[in-house]
Design a protein around this motif. Sequence first.
Motif, PDB file in Angstrom:
ATOM      1  N   ASN A  25      34.319  22.043  51.433  1.00  0.00           N
ATOM      2  CA  ASN A  25      35.687  22.343  51.858  1.00  0.00           C
ATOM      3  C   ASN A  25      36.181  23.688  51.354  1.00  0.00           C
ATOM      4  OD1 ASN A  25      36.449  20.333  53.672  1.00  0.00           O
ATOM      5  ND2 ASN A  25      36.763  18.868  52.024  1.00  0.00           N
ATOM      6  N   SER A  26      35.548  24.243  50.336  1.00  0.00           N
ATOM      7  CA  SER A  26      35.918  25.583  49.867  1.00  0.00           C
ATOM      8  C   SER A  26      35.376  26.661  50.808  1.00  0.00           C
ATOM      9  CB  SER A  26      35.367  25.826  48.452  1.00  0.00           C
ATOM     10  OG  SER A  26      33.964  26.093  48.486  1.00  0.00           O
ATOM     11  N   VAL A  71      32.686  31.520  62.588  1.00  0.00           N
ATOM     12  CA  VAL A  71      33.089  31.019  63.897  1.00  0.00           C
ATOM     13  C   VAL A  71      34.173  29.946  63.775  1.00  0.00           C
ATOM     14  CG1 VAL A  71      32.239  29.818  65.967  1.00  0.00           C
ATOM     15  CG2 VAL A  71      30.836  31.556  64.874  1.00  0.00           C
ATOM     16  N   ILE A  72      34.132  29.178  62.690  1.00  0.00           N
ATOM     17  CA  ILE A  72      35.126  28.118  62.450  1.00  0.00           C
ATOM     18  C   ILE A  72      35.679  28.327  61.033  1.00  0.00           C
ATOM     19  CG2 ILE A  72      35.620  25.643  62.588  1.00  0.00           C
ATOM     20  CD1 ILE A  72      32.813  25.352  63.919  1.00  0.00           C
ATOM     21  N   PRO A  73      36.573  29.301  60.856  1.00  0.00           N
ATOM     22  CA  PRO A  73      37.012  29.670  59.504  1.00  0.00           C
ATOM     23  C   PRO A  73      37.840  28.606  58.775  1.00  0.00           C
ATOM     24  CG  PRO A  73      38.229  30.906  61.160  1.00  0.00           C
ATOM     25  CD  PRO A  73      37.160  30.157  61.886  1.00  0.00           C
ATOM     26  N   GLY A  97      38.939  21.481  62.518  1.00  0.00           N
ATOM     27  CA  GLY A  97      38.961  22.939  62.536  1.00  0.00           C
ATOM     28  C   GLY A  97      39.090  23.424  63.966  1.00  0.00           C
ATOM     29  N   LYS A  98      39.188  24.740  64.112  1.00  0.00           N
ATOM     30  CA  LYS A  98      39.281  25.343  65.442  1.00  0.00           C
ATOM     31  C   LYS A  98      38.289  26.489  65.518  1.00  0.00           C
ATOM     32  CE  LYS A  98      42.474  26.728  68.985  1.00  0.00           C
ATOM     33  NZ  LYS A  98      42.729  25.539  69.770  1.00  0.00           N
ATOM     34  N   GLY A  99      37.376  26.379  66.485  1.00  0.00           N
ATOM     35  CA  GLY A  99      36.370  27.411  66.671  1.00  0.00           C
ATOM     36  C   GLY A  99      36.962  28.658  67.302  1.00  0.00           C
ATOM     37  N   SER A 100      36.302  29.784  67.094  1.00  0.00           N
ATOM     38  CA  SER A 100      36.764  31.033  67.690  1.00  0.00           C
ATOM     39  C   SER A 100      36.675  30.984  69.217  1.00  0.00           C
ATOM     40  CB  SER A 100      35.962  32.216  67.146  1.00  0.00           C
ATOM     41  OG  SER A 100      34.588  32.041  67.421  1.00  0.00           O
ATOM     42  N   LEU A 105      37.841  20.974  66.682  1.00  0.00           N
ATOM     43  CA  LEU A 105      36.993  19.981  66.034  1.00  0.00           C
ATOM     44  C   LEU A 105      37.874  18.877  65.484  1.00  0.00           C
ATOM     45  CD1 LEU A 105      35.196  22.610  65.960  1.00  0.00           C
ATOM     46  CD2 LEU A 105      34.134  21.582  63.967  1.00  0.00           C
ATOM     47  N   ASN A 106      37.551  17.680  65.834  1.00  0.00           N
ATOM     48  CA  ASN A 106      38.203  16.490  65.294  1.00  0.00           C
ATOM     49  C   ASN A 106      37.234  15.343  65.540  1.00  0.00           C
ATOM     50  OD1 ASN A 106      39.895  14.604  64.229  1.00  0.00           O
ATOM     51  ND2 ASN A 106      41.422  14.708  65.847  1.00  0.00           N
ATOM     52  N   TYR A 107      36.099  15.397  64.837  1.00  0.00           N
ATOM     53  CA  TYR A 107      35.003  14.481  65.068  1.00  0.00           C
ATOM     54  C   TYR A 107      34.754  13.623  63.840  1.00  0.00           C
ATOM     55  CZ  TYR A 107      33.956  17.975  68.683  1.00  0.00           C
ATOM     56  OH  TYR A 107      34.036  18.846  69.733  1.00  0.00           O
ATOM     57  N   GLN A 108      34.371  12.384  64.095  1.00  0.00           N
ATOM     58  CA  GLN A 108      33.933  11.515  63.007  1.00  0.00           C
ATOM     59  C   GLN A 108      32.434  11.684  62.835  1.00  0.00           C
ATOM     60  OE1 GLN A 108      35.089   7.473  63.633  1.00  0.00           O
ATOM     61  NE2 GLN A 108      37.203   8.027  64.072  1.00  0.00           N
TER      62      GLN A 108
END
Length: 136
Positions: A25-26, A71-73, A97-100, A105-108
């Motif tokens: 997560n860092s 790509v997914i900062p 997260g949100k890709g460029s 992203l909101n996946y299990q």
Amino acid sequence: MPDVTAANPDVATPELMKAISAAFNSRDVERIVSFFTDDATFCLARGPEPVGRTLRGKETIAKTLAARFKVIPDMRWVHKEYIYAGNRAISVWTVKGKGSDGEDLNYQGCDIYTFRGGKICAKDTYWKIIEHKDRL
């Protein structure tokens, strides 16, 4: 009851799993790869192989993670549960997260870890992908 983790550094512990999760997560690649053995394998969820894509070695893992975080900062994992079995552990999570490219992203998913000498020697990632097609 004896402390089996003191006698066996391969055993996965809650402290180790929480530290690995915090490292991911860092998004600090050096911090993350410090938890891997030099010869580790990391099977990504997506890729051209039946297992996704296999990364071999700490250097390859570091390069791939660095590229992913560009790509997914804001990529992050919300951990729901850890399951322990000797030198193996499973982490159950939701990745966000949100890709460029605009992908949200909101996946299990889950990771299956294998440890050797207190470090990850194998990591296998699985996640559920939302399909917008009518198929199973």
